[in-house]
Design a protein around this motif. Sequence first.
Motif, short mmCIF file in Angstrom:
data_model
loop_
_atom_site.label_atom_id
_atom_site.label_comp_id
_atom_site.label_asym_id
_atom_site.label_seq_id
_atom_site.Cartn_x
_atom_site.Cartn_y
_atom_site.Cartn_z
N ILE A 129 0.85 -1.20 0.00
CA ILE A 129 0.00 0.00 0.00
C ILE A 129 0.88 1.24 0.00
N VAL A 130 1.86 1.27 0.87
CA VAL A 130 2.77 2.42 0.95
C VAL A 130 3.50 2.60 -0.38
N ALA A 131 4.04 1.52 -0.91
CA ALA A 131 4.78 1.61 -2.17
C ALA A 131 3.87 2.12 -3.30
N HIS A 132 2.64 1.66 -3.32
CA HIS A 132 1.70 2.07 -4.37
C HIS A 132 1.52 3.59 -4.36
N TYR A 133 1.40 4.17 -3.21
CA TYR A 133 1.19 5.62 -3.12
C TYR A 133 2.47 6.43 -3.30
N ARG A 134 3.59 5.82 -3.12
CA ARG A 134 4.86 6.52 -3.30
C ARG A 134 5.28 6.64 -4.75
N TRP A 135 4.72 5.82 -5.63
CA TRP A 135 5.14 5.79 -7.03
C TRP A 135 3.98 6.20 -7.94
N PRO A 136 3.81 7.50 -8.20
CA PRO A 136 2.69 7.95 -9.04
C PRO A 136 2.69 7.33 -10.44
N ASP A 137 3.87 7.16 -11.04
CA ASP A 137 3.92 6.55 -12.37
C ASP A 137 3.43 5.11 -12.34
N ARG A 138 3.78 4.41 -11.29
CA ARG A 138 3.35 3.02 -11.16
C ARG A 138 1.84 2.94 -10.93
N ARG A 139 1.29 3.92 -10.21
CA ARG A 139 -0.16 3.94 -10.00
C ARG A 139 -0.89 4.03 -11.34
N ALA A 140 -0.38 4.89 -12.22
CA ALA A 140 -1.00 5.02 -13.54
C ALA A 140 -0.88 3.72 -14.33
N ALA A 141 0.26 3.08 -14.26
CA ALA A 141 0.45 1.81 -14.96
C ALA A 141 -0.46 0.73 -14.38
N MET A 142 -0.62 0.72 -13.06
CA MET A 142 -1.51 -0.25 -12.41
C MET A 142 -2.96 -0.03 -12.84
N ARG A 143 -3.36 1.23 -12.94
CA ARG A 143 -4.72 1.56 -13.39
C ARG A 143 -4.93 0.96 -14.79
N ASP A 144 -3.95 1.17 -15.66
CA ASP A 144 -4.03 0.61 -17.02
C ASP A 144 -4.06 -0.92 -16.98
N GLY A 145 -3.26 -1.52 -16.09
CA GLY A 145 -3.23 -2.97 -15.95
C GLY A 145 -4.56 -3.53 -15.47
N ALA A 146 -5.20 -2.82 -14.53
CA ALA A 146 -6.50 -3.26 -14.03
C ALA A 146 -7.54 -3.21 -15.15
N LEU A 147 -7.54 -2.12 -15.91
CA LEU A 147 -8.48 -1.99 -17.03
C LEU A 147 -8.24 -3.09 -18.06
N ALA A 148 -6.99 -3.36 -18.37
CA ALA A 148 -6.66 -4.41 -19.35
C ALA A 148 -7.13 -5.77 -18.85
N ARG A 149 -6.95 -6.05 -17.58
CA ARG A 149 -7.37 -7.33 -17.01
C ARG A 149 -8.89 -7.48 -17.09
N ALA A 150 -9.61 -6.41 -16.79
CA ALA A 150 -11.07 -6.46 -16.88
C ALA A 150 -11.52 -6.68 -18.32
N THR A 151 -10.83 -6.07 -19.26
CA THR A 151 -11.17 -6.23 -20.67
C THR A 151 -10.96 -7.68 -21.09
N ARG A 152 -9.84 -8.28 -20.68
CA ARG A 152 -9.60 -9.70 -21.01
C ARG A 152 -10.68 -10.58 -20.41
N ARG A 153 -11.12 -10.27 -19.21
CA ARG A 153 -12.17 -11.07 -18.56
C ARG A 153 -13.47 -10.96 -19.37
N ARG A 154 -13.82 -9.75 -19.80
CA ARG A 154 -15.03 -9.59 -20.60
C ARG A 154 -14.92 -10.35 -21.91
N GLU A 155 -13.72 -10.35 -22.51
CA GLU A 155 -13.52 -11.10 -23.75
C GLU A 155 -13.72 -12.60 -23.51
N TRP A 156 -13.18 -13.12 -22.41
CA TRP A 156 -13.36 -14.54 -22.10
C TRP A 156 -14.82 -14.85 -21.82
#
Length: 186
Positions: A129-156
């Motif tokens: 949790i601490v690391a997530h909030y300390r790295w703003p660039d990583r937060r943006a990448a994680m947001r994109d990763g979450a969206l991509a994962r949801a998209t793959r789930r909808r495709e399946w």
Amino acid sequence: TPVLFIACRISREKGLFDLPGVMARARETLPDLRLVIAGCGPDGDALRKVLPDAVFLGWLEQHRLAQLYAGLDLFVFPSRFDTFGNVLLEAFVYGMPAVAYNCKGPKDIIEHGVSGYLVETPEEMARHIVAHYRWPDRRAAMRDGALARATRRREWDARLSRSAEHASELERHAEEAEREMTQLRL
């Protein structure tokens, strides 16, 4: 202000009573960290006592949950007993990454370091949790990763639905062929 979010039934098996320790440890580095809890259940009063500064919203309509998923930072999922964890996919649909224990359910949904974090202990949960909030660039990448994962789930889900429709059609054709063969034998 960093804000964690969880939406679930408020009961002991959801692991919610790990959160006071997780929050205390994470607040050593992030003193402004907040927790928002949506849901109700038999252990609501007990949880309010051990998390007096958490925001308890009670049961919410889907549109209000969607606003929270879209507007808050990180979904925290301390359950070790959910066999799937639909709320994780709901969070991902809105681009909200998650931190959860590395157990059945979450480990089948979360891609560690891509769409969220899989941890073994409450202490490790606090560190991520601490690391997530300390790295703003990583937060943006994680947001994109979450969206991509949801998209793959909808495709399946769509593929599975099409496969089920196709299987039903094949079954219908097989039944028709069997009837025709039965009549030919008569």
